[in-house]
Design an enzyme around this catalytic site. Structure first.
Site, PDB file in Angstrom:
ATOM      1  N   HIS A   1      35.502  38.875  42.054  1.00 45.84           N
ATOM      2  CA  HIS A   1      36.371  37.698  41.896  1.00 45.84           C
ATOM      3  C   HIS A   1      35.888  36.667  40.871  1.00 45.84           C
ATOM      4  CE1 HIS A   1      34.216  35.169  45.261  1.00 45.84           C
ATOM      5  NE2 HIS A   1      33.367  35.906  44.585  1.00 45.84           N
ATOM      6  N   HIS A   2      34.750  36.921  40.196  1.00 50.32           N
ATOM      7  CA  HIS A   2      34.329  35.991  39.130  1.00 50.32           C
ATOM      8  C   HIS A   2      34.776  36.455  37.753  1.00 50.32           C
ATOM      9  CE1 HIS A   2      32.073  33.845  42.091  1.00 50.32           C
ATOM     10  NE2 HIS A   2      31.216  34.831  42.295  1.00 50.32           N
ATOM     11  N   CYS A   3      35.403  37.625  37.678  1.00 49.81           N
ATOM     12  CA  CYS A   3      35.799  38.141  36.368  1.00 49.81           C
ATOM     13  C   CYS A   3      37.267  37.833  36.108  1.00 49.81           C
ATOM     14  CB  CYS A   3      35.577  39.651  36.315  1.00 49.81           C
ATOM     15  SG  CYS A   3      35.851  40.332  34.665  1.00 49.81           S
TER      16      CYS A   3
END
Length: 353
Positions: A141-143
């Site tokens: 979920h950080h990309c």
């Protein structure tokens, strides 16, 4: 849109649980340089096999996402950047990766992440077909489309949702319930101006990534204090999940079920017990299943050796409560002999190759 192999139908004899041995990053001990248990995904599957919930031939084999698949969200420029080992080292937070030839990095580090990404995309369609699906990996979920970070090299959540919007009739609204300890700034940046996607995010407000810009995309923001414990946490999750789904009934829920909220996690900074994590997943699945909204769960962050056992326990709990079930080909087959026949005849089907 092109015909992707990721959307071939899985036979109904399989559990909508997606996995491949290729998920696991094992390489010259490099994986030990990151606090991440890089074999966690395989361990989850082994626990579920020990408990006789699943067998190898009854889960859906994940396939690697191709460049063509990834370009549904990612820019060509971003994918080209991953051809530089030092870029991948920065994204995965494993510094020595910078010194490896890129073909090694592609095969040993990025291929597992691409396979998990393919798994999330596959699980999106399975969830719509079956009412639920679990990718034992994924949850990066950080990309976002043009930037990786925090161990996340591909935007699998964004990809799964975009695939559904583009290729599945009747899916036009999605809700992301992100309960990893960290803010999910990747999908937030990707869906910043997309009114079809409702984001609920509960996270430790003081830790990585602290992305103020991305926060503007969160419709329901639950900012947690250091050391938040079970009672307060579960009450907040329950209130806000119910609130989110009452506010807007989506066609699909993507549930980012990070286990880094666990007490003692070096990065999460929260203090949730193993039982609290199992209960949390139950709360989310109950809310989805009671409203008949398809739910896709990805496992996301979780940086301790005991997380694999907790994820397996949670899946077993969901099954024991009847929140997840395996629909057999003939859903009226009470006769064990018939069931065995069905199983035998479909044994090799779950591996779609």
């Amino acid at each position: 849109p092109h015909r992707t192999e990721l959307y071939e139908d899985a036979p109904s004899a399989c559990w909508p649980i997606v996995y491949s041995p290729d998920y696991n990053i094992t390489f010259m001990g490099l994986e030990k340089l990151h606090p991440f248990d890089a074999g966690k995904w395989g361990k989850v599957i082994n626990f579920l096999k020990e408990e006789k919930l699943i067998a190898d031939d009854l889960i859906v084999q994940a396939r690697e996402a191709t460049d063509e698949d990834l370009l549904v969200v990612h820019t060509r420029r971003y994918l080209n950047k991953l051809k530089w080992s030092f870029v991948v080292a920065t994204i995965t937070e494993i510094p020595p990766v910078a010194f490896l030839p890129n073909f090694v990095v592609q095969r040993k580090v990025l291929k597992p992440l691409r396979t998990q990404t393919g798994g999330t995309i596959m699980a999106g369609k399975l969830a719509v077909d079956r009412g639920w699906a679990i990718n034992v990996g994924g949850g990066f979920h950080h990309c976002s489309s043009d930037k990786g970070g925090g161990f996340c090299a591909y935007a699998d959540i964004t990809l799964a949702i975009k695939f559904l919007f583009e290729r599945v009739q009747g899916v036009s609204k999605a809700t992301i319930i992100d309960l990893d300890a960290h803010q999910g700034n990747g999908h937030e940046r990707d869906f910043m101006d997309d009114h079809r996607v409702y984001i609920m995010d509960a996270y430790n407000r003081y830790i990585y990534p602290g992305d103020g810009f991305a926060k503007r995309a969160i419709k329901r923001k639950v900012e947690l204090e250091w050391g938040t414990e079970d009672t307060e946490y579960l009450q907040k999750v329950h209130t806000h999940v119910e609130g989110a789904l009452n506010e807007l009934k989506p066609d699909i829920i993507v549930y980012n079920a990070g286990t880094d909220i666990l007490d003692g996690d070096p990065l999460g900074g929260l203090a949730i017990s193993p039982q609290g994590i199992v209960k949390r997943d139950e709360v989310v699945f109950k809310a989805a299943r009671s409203r008949r909204i398809p739910i896709l769960m990805v496992t996301s962050g979780g940086y301790q050796k005991r997380t694999a056992r907790i994820i397996a326990d949670s899946i077993l709990n969901l099954h024991n409560l009847g929140l997840i079930d395996k629909e057999l080909v003939t859903s009226g087959a009470e006769n064990p002999k018939v069931e065995q026949m069905i199983r035998d005849s479909t044994k090799d089907l779950c591996n779609l190759s």
